[in-house]
Design an enzyme around this catalytic site. Structure first.
Site, PDB file in Angstrom:
ATOM      1  N   THR A  29       0.819  -0.943   0.285  1.00  0.00           N
ATOM      2  CA  THR A  29      -0.194  -0.007  -0.047  1.00  0.00           C
ATOM      3  C   THR A  29       0.596   1.035  -0.449  1.00  0.00           C
ATOM      4  OG1 THR A  29      -1.467  -0.695   1.709  1.00  0.00           O
ATOM      5  CG2 THR A  29      -1.486   1.123   1.521  1.00  0.00           C
ATOM      6  N   SER A  79      -0.744   8.722  -1.635  1.00  0.00           N
ATOM      7  CA  SER A  79      -0.475   9.433  -2.166  1.00  0.00           C
ATOM      8  C   SER A  79       0.863  10.498  -1.613  1.00  0.00           C
ATOM      9  CB  SER A  79      -1.833  11.194  -1.435  1.00  0.00           C
ATOM     10  OG  SER A  79      -3.121  10.299  -1.506  1.00  0.00           O
ATOM     11  N   ILE A  90       1.467  12.815   1.285  1.00  0.00           N
ATOM     12  CA  ILE A  90       0.337  13.917   1.541  1.00  0.00           C
ATOM     13  C   ILE A  90       0.661  13.436   3.417  1.00  0.00           C
ATOM     14  CG2 ILE A  90      -1.484  16.119   2.489  1.00  0.00           C
ATOM     15  CD1 ILE A  90      -2.598  14.985  -0.039  1.00  0.00           C
ATOM     16  N   HIS A 128      -1.085  15.136   6.376  1.00  0.00           N
ATOM     17  CA  HIS A 128      -2.275  15.787   6.589  1.00  0.00           C
ATOM     18  C   HIS A 128      -1.583  16.910   7.577  1.00  0.00           C
ATOM     19  CE1 HIS A 128      -4.860  14.061   3.718  1.00  0.00           C
ATOM     20  NE2 HIS A 128      -3.485  12.892   4.042  1.00  0.00           N
ATOM     21  N   LYS A 164     -11.656  11.821   2.287  1.00  0.00           N
ATOM     22  CA  LYS A 164     -11.199  13.652   1.972  1.00  0.00           C
ATOM     23  C   LYS A 164     -11.723  13.938   0.564  1.00  0.00           C
ATOM     24  CE  LYS A 164      -8.189  13.396   5.512  1.00  0.00           C
ATOM     25  NZ  LYS A 164      -7.573  12.631   6.027  1.00  0.00           N
ATOM     26  N   ARG A 183      -6.050   1.060   0.872  1.00  0.00           N
ATOM     27  CA  ARG A 183      -6.411   1.483   2.285  1.00  0.00           C
ATOM     28  C   ARG A 183      -6.953  -0.215   2.980  1.00  0.00           C
ATOM     29  NH1 ARG A 183      -9.349   5.199  -1.761  1.00  0.00           N
ATOM     30  NH2 ARG A 183      -8.298   6.871  -1.126  1.00  0.00           N
ATOM     31  N   ILE A 243      -5.262   0.939   9.864  1.00  0.00           N
ATOM     32  CA  ILE A 243      -4.006   2.377   9.357  1.00  0.00           C
ATOM     33  C   ILE A 243      -4.280   2.519   7.713  1.00  0.00           C
ATOM     34  CG2 ILE A 243      -1.887   3.695  10.199  1.00  0.00           C
ATOM     35  CD1 ILE A 243      -3.009   2.257  12.109  1.00  0.00           C
TER      36      ILE A 243
END
Lengths: 422, 482, 141
Positions: B44, B49, B51, B53, B254, B315, B339
């Site tokens: 994964t 992505s 990021i 956050h 999101k 995910r 997670i």
């Protein structure tokens, strides 16, 4: 000898040519012809010749040498001339950067980083292949999906085979040629798939690469899904309608471990962008004057950097012109400026060069958008040329002679290719 | 033969497993990590992505919301020490309609309550000034300066490299097949190659964490896979937007983002789709359509024509959507499961939490005196100043040889990557970016294979894209045998 | 190839696509009842006319492939036939060439396999290839 590395470069050149493929070699010769003394070709591979070296099939040189040669033979002829004319050749060398004063930053493992200055520069980097991402084929991402050109290098130069059973997506010439190559090397080629209703490669290649070996060509059909977790296991193909939407109800699976993509070439224009050259959105190459000079003074472009050619002979012709003009520029003897802009009209995707002058003869290359039987090419209202048939895959070329323009006083000419009025 | 008893064995070498391994390598304990793939970060995490956050998105009442902000603040020292790419570029959560404004206000309030600094509401004028490529439909946005971007795979590689440097025992290509309780409160983990004995088991197996828990007989949850497709765009669009662009969030996701990755290229995605098959990493035409249709409304300059690559990741979603971190009914078996986003952001906080749990469970943990917090920063030739390039190429000619044209990666950098653990083409790609650019390996694949073959002393046909059956070429002899 | 019969004349017309050059002319070969070629149409050059007759009676192809080479700059040497050989021998020739292993250096035009299938046609190297370790020659200074 295909490799003859120049050990020490001069700090200054009249003309620096970026790329040692067919375009770069012809450009260097052209520059020499016009009296440029110090000419350098820079190539990133270990020998000059470019992609021709992996194109081991015949079909090259009929226009330029009036005989049929294989890619390596065509390359070697040019290279021998290049070496005879004392052009410097830096292989295994990469152009990192060219600045606005035409200082060229080079790098090689032998000589490290060095900067040479040039009076004129010719960009002849060629093209790269479109990849899977460009067409967003859905599915998993196993190994075994590769461009036809990479497969060609594996098979013809490095000596490895890409797999055992292949499907080819795209009927461009490289795809057709590779269908035959893989068959001759003992692979099974399950079929060639083309999303368009017509083939993209030359007819002769459909005959001698597919028909000769009973390899099916499926038009208006494309690969809609890629399967396999580690290695490619199969592809799903489906027919498409006029809007290229697949009809999944008529889809079928083809087991294979290799998918070759022959879905087109894109001009390699990293350096052109760095130099901020004006780019034609259709060709995706620089906009050029009739001298093959780009929008930046003293920077000339030729070959697949400008637009994708289907014949290397035309590349050589165009590059010779670019090289000659670069040579003239470097020795300060330029021809008159262009005064006529060419505008692609009906069924014409683009014209190269983008402008011409009325004082001398020019060859204008163009590509049609859709195939036509008997048709006529109109150069504004000043000239018309009958064509037996036109295909998007085959470049149309037109000699524009000064006499066509004797009576013409405008500054733009529209070019159309339309069906003959019956 | 002496049987090694590890103090702690981590199952799973994704971003979570790697961060935990690195955290535990500070202590005088014997730690192992078992990864089923040929390299770490290949599950994964590879499709993450990237990021970090901002810290304000998650509710402080959830574990993930709490760890999001804690984790966010731990990334600067981590990136400093380990030299991977991390930059706080900020984010904008954009409202496209009046009815979304309350959501922005609520987010701002939530962030401020958590202590996230610098949150600002921007109006249309400010937006157009700061991000001129945003659609005129963007009427307002919440700006968060704390958001960052990171190379997730690079983070994994450097974390694990540092952990190994500090004594971690890393075993790749080692899927755990069975878990049994051994004598004296120990566990026995069986892989196809070997048996491992350990006092503590950390289950960081991502989408397979429920299966690992089941093998240990402590399964109390299920992990579902929610697929996200991402689309990487041509370098041409570098700089089109400067910050991560979020739509107004919905309860499930999101939403689809525009992400200026650490390397400068833009990425758009991800989608969110529940899938049954945990090996299903296929992208779909519907997914691509959804992403580009959505993005067009937010940043009109982006079109599907600029796509150079697409990929998907899964995910790990637990029932109830929150993280599951903690002890189980069986002594020594600790779950770090479910997670999902913002898992990468939270990872450093998760790692310290796990260390605390193990300590509380009675493992004596004293810090090493000789812990080495850093790994050498990899050389990135293209970004060096000319004088430095000249010097480097003179010292070592392999830095004078470009292998990847699109990303200007030298042979020296690829050899470095192999020295530091790359075993596959993907391993090279994710460490150096060779093959990640617009030609997608068309020019450099064969050269990378030659270098792997030479350094690892294996024939070229044995080189794989990412391990297993992902071979690239066949030798000719196989077909000439007839 | 496609064939159609004209009932009135009993002549037979076969269609071919010329592979002589990239123009790809569409050729027609008309045959009479005695299977003799009466007329060839559609060509733009002499080569095209010859090709149509040849293709109609005994199709031939140039063959290009590669041969293994030891110690060369590359692992494979491109080779070609010096003239076209019968089309149905193409695959057999490629199989035969797979058992060869050459030694660098080699020059363009060097014969790799002489007189294939007793046709008088040779297989020759279509490029020169130096040895991999040969130092590059220094030119200018």
């Amino acid at each position: 000898m295909i490799t003859a590395e120049t050990q020490h470069l001069k700090p200054e050149y009249d003309v620096v040519v970026v790329g040692g493929g067919p375009a770069g070699m012809a450009a260097a010769l052209g520059a020499k012809e016009m009296g440029a003394d110090r000419v350098l070709i820079v190539d990133r591979e270990k020998e000059a010749g470019g992609i021709l070296l992996q194109c081991i099939h015949p079909g090259f040189g009929l226009q330029h040498f009036k005989e049929e040669l294989t890619g390596p033979e065509y390359a070697q002829r040019f290279l021998e001339k290049v070496l005879e004319t004392e052009v410097d050749l830096a292989t295994d060398t990469y152009v990192l950067d060219i600045d606005k004063d035409k200082r060229v930053k080079l790098m090689s493992s032998d000589r490290g980083v060095e900067i040479v200055s040039a009076k004129a520069v010719v960009l002849a980097m060629g093209a790269r292949e479109r990849t899977r991402g460009a067409i967003r084929t859905p599915g998993s991402r196993p190994s075994g999906v590769l461009t036809a050109g990479l497969a060609q290098k594996f098979v013809n130069m490095l000596g490895y085979l890409p797999g055992k059973r292949a499907v080819i997506l795209g009927s461009g010439d490289i795809g057709l040629i590779m269908a035959r190559r893989l068959t001759l090397e003992g692979l099974e080629v399950a079929g060639v798939f083309e999303i368009m209703p017509h083939a993209n490669g030359l007819n002769r290649n459909i005959v001698q690469c597919l028909h000769d070996y009973n390899i099916p060509l499926h038009l208006s059909t494309t690969v809609v899904e890629i399967h396999g977790s580690d290695r490619l296991e199969k592809v799903t193909v489906a027919p498409v309608d006029e809007t290229f939407t697949p009809d999944m109800s008529r889809s079928w699976d083809i087991p294979c471990d290799t998918l070759l993509l022959s879905i087109g070439l894109i001009p390699e224009n990293e350096l052109s962008r760095q130099l901020n050259l004006r780019i034609d959105p259709v060709t995706r190459g620089p906009i050029v004057r009739s001298t093959m000079e780009s929008s930046m003074d003293g920077v000339f472009v030729c070959g697949n950097v400008v637009h994708i050619h289907d014949l290397v002979d035309f590349v050589s012709q165009e590059a010779l012109l670019a090289g000659r003009n670069a040579g003239l520029y470097a020795t300060q003897q330029q021809p008159p400026e262009d005064n006529i802009r060419l505008v692609p009209g009906e069924n014409v995707a683009y014209c190269v060069p983008h402008t011409i002058s009325s004082d001398r003869e020019h060859t204008v290359y163009m590509r049609v958008r859709k195939p036509l039987e008997a048709s006529v090419l109109n150069l504004g209202e000043v000239y018309e040329k009958k064509l037996r048939y036109v295909f998007p895959a085959e470049m149309v070329n037109l000699k524009v002679r000064p006499r066509f323009l004797h009576e013409f006083h405008g500054d733009t000419l529209k070019v159309d290719i339309v069906p003959t009025a019956s | 033969m002496k049987i090694v008893l590890y103090d702690v064995t981590i199952i799973g070498g994704g971003a979570i497993g790697c961060t935990i391994a690195r955290e535990l390598s500070r202590y005088q304990i014997n730690v192992a990590l078992l990864e089923k793939e040929i390299e770490v970060g290949f599950g994964t995490s590879k499709a993450n992505s990237g990021i970090i956050h901002g810290g304000h998105h998650g509710s402080p009442d959830s574990l993930k919301g709490k760890l999001e902000w804690e984790g966010n603040q731990l990334w600067d020292p981590l990136a400093d020490e380990l030299g991977f790419g991390f930059r706080r570029i900020g984010e904008l959560t954009v409202a496209l309609a009046e009815d979304q404004l309350p959501t922005l206000n609520a987010l701002k309030e939530q962030g401020e309550k958590k202590g996230v600094p610098g949150l600002e509401l921007w109006d249309r004028d400010r937006l157009q000034q700061e991000e001129p490529s945003l659609s005129e439909n963007a009427i307002a946005a919440l700006f968060a300066p704390t958001t960052g971007v990171v190379n997730p795979y690079e983070a994994c590689f450097n974390l694990i490299e540092n952990a190994v440097l500090n004594g971690l025992n890393l075993f790749v290509s080692s899927p755990v097949q069975s878990i049994t309780e051994g004598p004296d409160n120990t566990w026995i983990l069986q892989t196809p190659k070997k048996e491992y004995r350990t006092r503590f088991v950390i289950n960081a197996a991502g989408v397979f964490a429920d299966r690992i828990a089941e093998l240990a007989g402590v399964r109390t949850f299920s992990i579902h896979a929610r697929k996200g497709e991402e689309y990487l765009l041509d370098k041409r669009l570098c700089g089109l937007v400067k910050r991560v662009i979020f739509p107004c969030p919905t309860p499930v996701s999101k939403g689809i983002l525009v992400i200026p990755t650490f390397d400068g290229t833009l990425m758009v995605g991800p989608t969110a789709e529940m899938v049954e098959d945990k090996y299903n990493l296929a992208t779909s035409s519907a997914g691509g359509q959804q992403v580009f249709d959505f993005v067009r409304n937010v940043v009109p300059g982006i079109s599907a024509r600029d796509c150079i690559a697409e990929f998907a990741g899964l995910r790990a979603v637990a029932d109830g959507e929150d993280f599951i971190i903690g002890t189980t009914s069986k002594k020594g078996f600790i779950n770090v499961a479910g997670i999902q986003s913002p898992g990468l952001t939270a990872a450093p906080a998760i790692a310290t939490l796990v260390a605390d749990i193990i300590r509380d469970e009675g493992l004596s943990m004293s810090l090493k005196d000789d812990f080495e917090p850093a790994v050498p920063k990899p050389i990135h030739f293209a970004s060096l100043p000319t004088e430095k390039q000249i010097e480097l190429a003179r010292q070592n000619p392999s830095y004078g040889q470009i292998v990847c044209r699109c990303e200007l990666i030298t042979e020296g950098e690829i050899l470095d990557a192999i020295d530091r653990g790359a075993k596959t083409l993907d391993g090279i790609k994710f460490r150096t970016r060779a093959g990640m650019g617009r030609c997608q390996g068309g020019f450099c694949t064969s050269r990378c294979m030659e270098l792997l073959s030479r350094k690892m002393d294996v024939p070229i046909p044995e080189i794989t894209k990412r391990g297993g059956e992902s071979w690239v070429v066949k030798p000719r002899t196989e077909l000439t045998a007839t | 190839m496609t064939t159609q019969t004209h009932e009135s004349t009993a002549s037979e017309i076969s269609n071919y696509l010329c592979i002589g050059c990239p123009m790809g002319c569409r050729l027609e070969v008309e045959e009479n009842e005695a299977k003799e070629i009466v007329e060839v149409r559609g060509f733009s050059c002499r080569r095209g006319e010859q090709y149509a007759k040849q293709e109609h009676t005994e199709p031939q192809r140039m063959v290009t492939t590669t041969v293994a080479i030891n110690n060369g700059l590359w692992a494979r040497l491109p080779v070609r036939t010096t003239a076209a050989i019968p089309k149905d021998k193409t695959i057999e020739l490629c199989q035969k060439l797979r058992s060869l292993r050459l030694q660098a250096p080699i020059d363009r035009g060097d014969i790799v396999l002489p007189n294939v299938f007793d046709t008088g046609v040779d297989v020759v190297a279509s490029r020169s290839m130096k040895t991999a370790d040969e130092t590059t020659s220094s030119r200018n200074g």
